[in-house]
Design a protein around this motif. Structure first.
Motif, PDB file in Angstrom:
ATOM      1  N   LEU A  86       0.819  -1.203   0.000  1.00  0.00           N
ATOM      2  CA  LEU A  86       0.000   0.000   0.000  1.00  0.00           C
ATOM      3  C   LEU A  86       0.856   1.255   0.000  1.00  0.00           C
ATOM      4  CD1 LEU A  86      -2.800   1.279   0.160  1.00  0.00           C
ATOM      5  CD2 LEU A  86      -2.687   1.064   2.652  1.00  0.00           C
ATOM      6  N   ASN A  87       1.953   1.241   0.795  1.00  0.00           N
ATOM      7  CA  ASN A  87       2.853   2.396   0.803  1.00  0.00           C
ATOM      8  C   ASN A  87       3.491   2.604  -0.562  1.00  0.00           C
ATOM      9  OD1 ASN A  87       2.340   2.918   3.521  1.00  0.00           O
ATOM     10  ND2 ASN A  87       3.964   1.534   4.215  1.00  0.00           N
ATOM     11  N   ASP A  88       3.938   1.478  -1.167  1.00  0.00           N
ATOM     12  CA  ASP A  88       4.518   1.591  -2.510  1.00  0.00           C
ATOM     13  C   ASP A  88       3.492   2.148  -3.498  1.00  0.00           C
ATOM     14  OD1 ASP A  88       6.823   0.544  -1.477  1.00  0.00           O
ATOM     15  OD2 ASP A  88       6.412  -1.518  -2.125  1.00  0.00           O
ATOM     16  N   VAL A  89       2.315   1.657  -3.386  1.00  0.00           N
ATOM     17  CA  VAL A  89       1.272   2.122  -4.303  1.00  0.00           C
ATOM     18  C   VAL A  89       0.982   3.603  -4.069  1.00  0.00           C
ATOM     19  CG1 VAL A  89      -1.159   1.886  -4.875  1.00  0.00           C
ATOM     20  CG2 VAL A  89       0.248  -0.155  -4.602  1.00  0.00           C
ATOM     21  N   ARG A  90       0.966   4.006  -2.787  1.00  0.00           N
ATOM     22  CA  ARG A  90       0.717   5.419  -2.489  1.00  0.00           C
ATOM     23  C   ARG A  90       1.828   6.308  -3.052  1.00  0.00           C
ATOM     24  NH1 ARG A  90      -1.320   5.092   3.851  1.00  0.00           N
ATOM     25  NH2 ARG A  90      -3.494   4.472   3.388  1.00  0.00           N
ATOM     26  N   GLN A  91       3.113   5.839  -2.886  1.00  0.00           N
ATOM     27  CA  GLN A  91       4.226   6.624  -3.431  1.00  0.00           C
ATOM     28  C   GLN A  91       4.120   6.720  -4.952  1.00  0.00           C
ATOM     29  OE1 GLN A  91       8.011   5.119  -2.255  1.00  0.00           O
ATOM     30  NE2 GLN A  91       9.182   6.729  -3.275  1.00  0.00           N
ATOM     31  N   LYS A  92       3.808   5.586  -5.565  1.00  0.00           N
ATOM     32  CA  LYS A  92       3.647   5.606  -7.013  1.00  0.00           C
ATOM     33  C   LYS A  92       2.472   6.494  -7.412  1.00  0.00           C
ATOM     34  CE  LYS A  92       5.658   1.058  -7.923  1.00  0.00           C
ATOM     35  NZ  LYS A  92       5.419  -0.314  -8.446  1.00  0.00           N
ATOM     36  N   CYS A  93       1.453   6.482  -6.582  1.00  0.00           N
ATOM     37  CA  CYS A  93       0.305   7.335  -6.869  1.00  0.00           C
ATOM     38  C   CYS A  93       0.705   8.808  -6.814  1.00  0.00           C
ATOM     39  CB  CYS A  93      -0.818   7.065  -5.874  1.00  0.00           C
ATOM     40  SG  CYS A  93      -1.682   5.506  -6.164  1.00  0.00           S
ATOM     41  N   GLN A  94       1.541   9.166  -5.813  1.00  0.00           N
ATOM     42  CA  GLN A  94       1.999  10.555  -5.732  1.00  0.00           C
ATOM     43  C   GLN A  94       2.825  10.926  -6.958  1.00  0.00           C
ATOM     44  OE1 GLN A  94       4.080  10.872  -2.018  1.00  0.00           O
ATOM     45  NE2 GLN A  94       2.203  10.809  -0.766  1.00  0.00           N
ATOM     46  N   GLU A  95       3.753  10.008  -7.340  1.00  0.00           N
ATOM     47  CA  GLU A  95       4.556  10.283  -8.526  1.00  0.00           C
ATOM     48  C   GLU A  95       3.672  10.413  -9.756  1.00  0.00           C
ATOM     49  OE1 GLU A  95       7.312   7.121  -8.705  1.00  0.00           O
ATOM     50  OE2 GLU A  95       8.502   7.755  -6.964  1.00  0.00           O
ATOM     51  N   GLU A  96       2.763   9.497  -9.873  1.00  0.00           N
ATOM     52  CA  GLU A  96       1.865   9.558 -11.016  1.00  0.00           C
ATOM     53  C   GLU A  96       1.016  10.819 -10.986  1.00  0.00           C
ATOM     54  OE1 GLU A  96       1.787   7.641 -13.601  1.00  0.00           O
ATOM     55  OE2 GLU A  96       3.376   6.333 -12.852  1.00  0.00           O
ATOM     56  N   THR A  97       0.682  11.269  -9.771  1.00  0.00           N
ATOM     57  CA  THR A  97      -0.099  12.504  -9.646  1.00  0.00           C
ATOM     58  C   THR A  97       0.697  13.701 -10.140  1.00  0.00           C
ATOM     59  OG1 THR A  97      -1.264  11.582  -7.738  1.00  0.00           O
ATOM     60  CG2 THR A  97      -1.368  13.975  -8.040  1.00  0.00           C
ATOM     61  N   GLN A  98       1.994  13.732  -9.769  1.00  0.00           N
ATOM     62  CA  GLN A  98       2.852  14.821 -10.246  1.00  0.00           C
ATOM     63  C   GLN A  98       2.983  14.775 -11.770  1.00  0.00           C
ATOM     64  OE1 GLN A  98       6.511  14.396  -8.105  1.00  0.00           O
ATOM     65  NE2 GLN A  98       5.636  15.030  -6.129  1.00  0.00           N
ATOM     66  N   VAL A  99       3.207  13.550 -12.277  1.00  0.00           N
ATOM     67  CA  VAL A  99       3.328  13.410 -13.735  1.00  0.00           C
ATOM     68  C   VAL A  99       2.034  13.861 -14.410  1.00  0.00           C
ATOM     69  CG1 VAL A  99       3.617  11.755 -15.606  1.00  0.00           C
ATOM     70  CG2 VAL A  99       5.042  11.572 -13.568  1.00  0.00           C
ATOM     71  N   ILE A 100       0.939  13.474 -13.821  1.00  0.00           N
ATOM     72  CA  ILE A 100      -0.351  13.846 -14.386  1.00  0.00           C
ATOM     73  C   ILE A 100      -0.537  15.364 -14.353  1.00  0.00           C
ATOM     74  CG2 ILE A 100      -2.840  13.714 -13.997  1.00  0.00           C
ATOM     75  CD1 ILE A 100      -2.395  10.820 -13.114  1.00  0.00           C
ATOM     76  N   SER A 101      -0.103  15.999 -13.247  1.00  0.00           N
ATOM     77  CA  SER A 101      -0.206  17.462 -13.156  1.00  0.00           C
ATOM     78  C   SER A 101       0.633  18.130 -14.231  1.00  0.00           C
ATOM     79  CB  SER A 101       0.240  17.930 -11.768  1.00  0.00           C
ATOM     80  OG  SER A 101      -0.572  17.369 -10.756  1.00  0.00           O
ATOM     81  N   SER A 102       1.899  17.622 -14.406  1.00  0.00           N
ATOM     82  CA  SER A 102       2.758  18.173 -15.449  1.00  0.00           C
ATOM     83  C   SER A 102       2.127  17.985 -16.829  1.00  0.00           C
ATOM     84  CB  SER A 102       4.128  17.508 -15.391  1.00  0.00           C
ATOM     85  OG  SER A 102       4.950  17.948 -16.439  1.00  0.00           O
ATOM     86  N   LEU A 103       1.611  16.789 -17.034  1.00  0.00           N
ATOM     87  CA  LEU A 103       0.970  16.526 -18.317  1.00  0.00           C
ATOM     88  C   LEU A 103      -0.244  17.427 -18.524  1.00  0.00           C
ATOM     89  CD1 LEU A 103       1.161  12.626 -18.438  1.00  0.00           C
ATOM     90  CD2 LEU A 103       2.500  14.249 -19.771  1.00  0.00           C
ATOM     91  N   LYS A 104      -0.967  17.683 -17.448  1.00  0.00           N
ATOM     92  CA  LYS A 104      -2.116  18.577 -17.556  1.00  0.00           C
ATOM     93  C   LYS A 104      -1.691  19.971 -17.966  1.00  0.00           C
ATOM     94  CE  LYS A 104      -5.405  16.327 -14.443  1.00  0.00           C
ATOM     95  NZ  LYS A 104      -6.156  16.450 -13.182  1.00  0.00           N
ATOM     96  N   MET A 105      -0.573  20.466 -17.346  1.00  0.00           N
ATOM     97  CA  MET A 105      -0.083  21.792 -17.715  1.00  0.00           C
ATOM     98  C   MET A 105       0.341  21.811 -19.176  1.00  0.00           C
ATOM     99  SD  MET A 105       2.070  22.742 -14.261  1.00  0.00           S
ATOM    100  CE  MET A 105       2.605  24.289 -14.957  1.00  0.00           C
TER     101      MET A 105
END
Length: 599
Positions: free
Chosen positions: A462-481
């Motif tokens: 779950l922690n790994d998934v959460r960290q990956k989720c945060q990274e993916e969230t940042q990537v998604i934010s960058s992609l959104k911009m």
């Protein structure tokens, strides 16, 4: 007195039990093996657990087989279990229908298909209603209307509904409710509170099993109740030292055992003439000459009457006064009389036999008072013999009392032994249950430890998934911009494209107009070119004619010069040359004029 009779002897003399015993011990060895007993008892339809408990009670000493008394005890316990009674030794004194065994190979063991309806009152409801019943302090197992009324009134149901509930639940119409009737009343009240209508008649599913009439069904054997236990055999006084003859004197009298007199005799409803005819039919029907006829033997005779099976079954139950499952000669005559009354006169048989309907042989059954026969010494008139007789009688009374005490002690010991055995069985079951629970506990603990390990692994995942989720969230934010920027650029490019398209449309329109103008110019140019060619041809012709004119002009000029010279020569020469010149000049002018006209 039944409690003082050894178990098994209570049922001695019951022909149905004797028949059952003959099935398992046809050689009368006095022993019924475990396998034979188990095979027979399984036909009762009871579960293996109940049959095991019945076996333990019937064989308390653990001999591994049943004697005749033990087999009778087993049959009695099977009957108790089939009728909802507790399976213990205290239930042996209860009055219950005999056991039923499913076996089509023997008419005595055939049991008709069960038509009883399952009781609608559930077990858990019955337990709750029984608790309420006991809290109302019943008298002799009955509750009066005054005690039941507050409970019914607490339901807040209308009085007419509560009155109908009371009428339906008081099945035997004695003005009181027993435990089963009270359960029916409470069941109806609870159903009425749930908006269910109270029926006008009590449905069969609500009639308690204890209130349902047990009636036989033809054809086949007839279910019967076991006869009452026979009175205990009294101890007869037997003089010692040989036989002592009584004296023929006024004082020599032997006390007789007291006999309880039955009700005085009365006339029987079956006429003598018909009784003789019924006896003849009975003798022809009793093929085995045992003095009784079974349901199978009289089946054809009864069915020939044309009456319904239910009515014939009711007549059978009335005639079988001793509930033995077969009819004696008098009982058969009574059954035939009731059938004849219904067939010829349309008179329905009664629900219960009236005193004058009871066969005479069933009315005067003396019951010996055993207490009077104990210690009844004979009076001889000889003092020594009388003293000895009195001592013997006293010893016999003491012996009887001791035997009674011994029987009671033996019964108590047997009951205690059975209770200890039951407790030991309960202890073994509880020990086994405890071991099973401990095993289940250990299994549960192992599963819990395994689940803890799985939980830890799942937490890491779950922690790994959460960290990956945060990274993916940042990537998604960058992609959104980036997407927003690209969308803005795309919008500008779309605007430029729209303007370019508008400009292109305008230029295309201008191009079309120019092409149309060019096309019109081409047409006009071709016309001009044609005109130009025509004009050029005309110019060329004009030039040619002009050249001709010029030549003619030159010739004219030449002629003029010649003419002038000729004129000049006139003064100095002859006129002949002048006439030639004039003729030549005239011809030149006519030629030039013709050329001009053509042009």
């Amino acid at each position: 007195m039944a409690a003082l009779i050894p178990l098994g002897q209570q049922f001695t003399g019951n022909p149905l039990y004797e028949t059952y015993y003959k099935q398992v011990d046809p050689a009368y060895t006095g022993r019924v093996g475990a396998s034979e007993a188990a095979l027979f008892l399984k036909k009762s339809g009871l579960s293996d657990i109940i049959l095991g408990k019945i076996w333990d009670l019937a064989d308390p000493e653990g001999k591994g087989y049943l004697d005749k008394q033990g087999f009778y005890v087993a049959l009695r316990l099977v009957a108790c279990a089939q009728n909802g009674r507790d399976v213990n030794l205290s239930s042996l004194n209860l009055t219950v229908p005999p056991p039923k065994f499913h076996d089509t190979s023997s008419p005595l063991l055939m049991t008709p298909p069960s038509t009883e309806t399952h009781w609608a009152v559930r077990v858990e409801e019955k337990a709750k209603f029984d608790g309420i019943f006991e809290s109302l302090l019943p008298v002799n197992g009955l509750l009066s209307g005054d005690k039941v009324k507050p409970v019914l009134m607490n339901s807040k149901l209308p009085l007419d509904i509560l009155g109908r509930v009371w009428d339906l639940s008081d099945i035997d119409k004695d003005g009181h409710l027993d435990k089963d009737e009270f359960a029916v009343a409470m069941h109806l009240v609870y159903r009425a509170l749930e908006k269910e209508p109270v029926p006008s008649l009590l449905p069969p599913s609500l009639i308690p099993p204890s209130k349902r009439k047990k009636t036989p069904v033809f054809p086949g054997s007839v279910p019967v109740l076991p006869p009452s236990p026979p009175p205990k055999d009294s101890l007869r006084s037997t003089p010692s030292h040989g036989s002592v003859n009584s004296l023929d004197s006024t004082g020599s009298s032997s006390p007789k055992p007291s006999i309880k007199q039955a009700q005085p005799s009365m006339n029987w409803v079956v006429p003598v003439s018909e009784k003789v005819r019924y006896d003849d039919i009975f003798l022809k029907t009793d093929t085995d000459m045992d003095g009784f006829v079974s349901g199978q033997e009289v089946k054809d005779i009864f069915m020939h009457s044309g009456l319904s099976q239910n009515l014939l079954a009711h007549i059978w139950a009335l005639a079988d006064t001793r509930e033995m499952g077969k009819l004696s000669k008098d009982q058969f005559a009574l059954a035939m009389y009731l059938i004849q009354q219904k067939v010829s006169k349309g008179i329905d048989p009664p629900q219960v036999l009236s005193p004058e309907m009871i066969p005479p042989s069933e009315r005067n059954t003396p019951i010996q008072d055993s207490s009077s026969s104990v210690g009844s010494g004979e009076f001889t008139g000889v003092k020594e013999l009388d003293d000895i007789s009195q001592e013997i009688a006293q010893l016999q009374r003491e012996k009887y009392s001791l035997e009674q005490d011994i029987r009671e002690k033996e019964e108590s010991i047997r009951q205690k032994t059975n209770e200890v055995q039951e407790l030991q069985n309960d202890l073994d079951r509880e020990t086994s249950n405890l071991q099973e629970l401990e095993a289940q506990k250990q299994d549960a603990q192992d599963r819990l430890d395994e689940m803890d390990q799985q939980k830890a692994k799942l937490k890491d995942m779950l922690n790994d998934v959460r960290q990956k989720c945060q990274e993916e969230t940042q990537v998604i934010s960058s992609l959104k911009m980036q997407i927003q920027s690209q969308e803005s650029d795309l919008k500008l490019q779309e605007d430029d494209l729209n303007r370019a398209k508008a400009e292109l449309n305008r230029l295309q329109q201008e191009e079309t107009q120019l092409e149309q103008s060019i096309q019109a110019g081409k047409v006009q140019l071709e016309t001009i070119i044609k005109s130009l060619k025509s004009t050029q041809e005309e110019i060329n012709q004009a030039r040619s004619k002009l050249s001709q004119l010029q030549e003619s002009h030159q010739e004219v000029n030449k002629s003029i010069e010649e003419y002038n010279e000729a004129l000049n020569g006139i003064h100095g020469g002859s006129l002949t040359n002048l006439a030639d010149i004039s003729e030549g000049l005239g011809q030149t002018e006519r030629n030039n004029y013709g050329a001009m006209v053509k042009v």
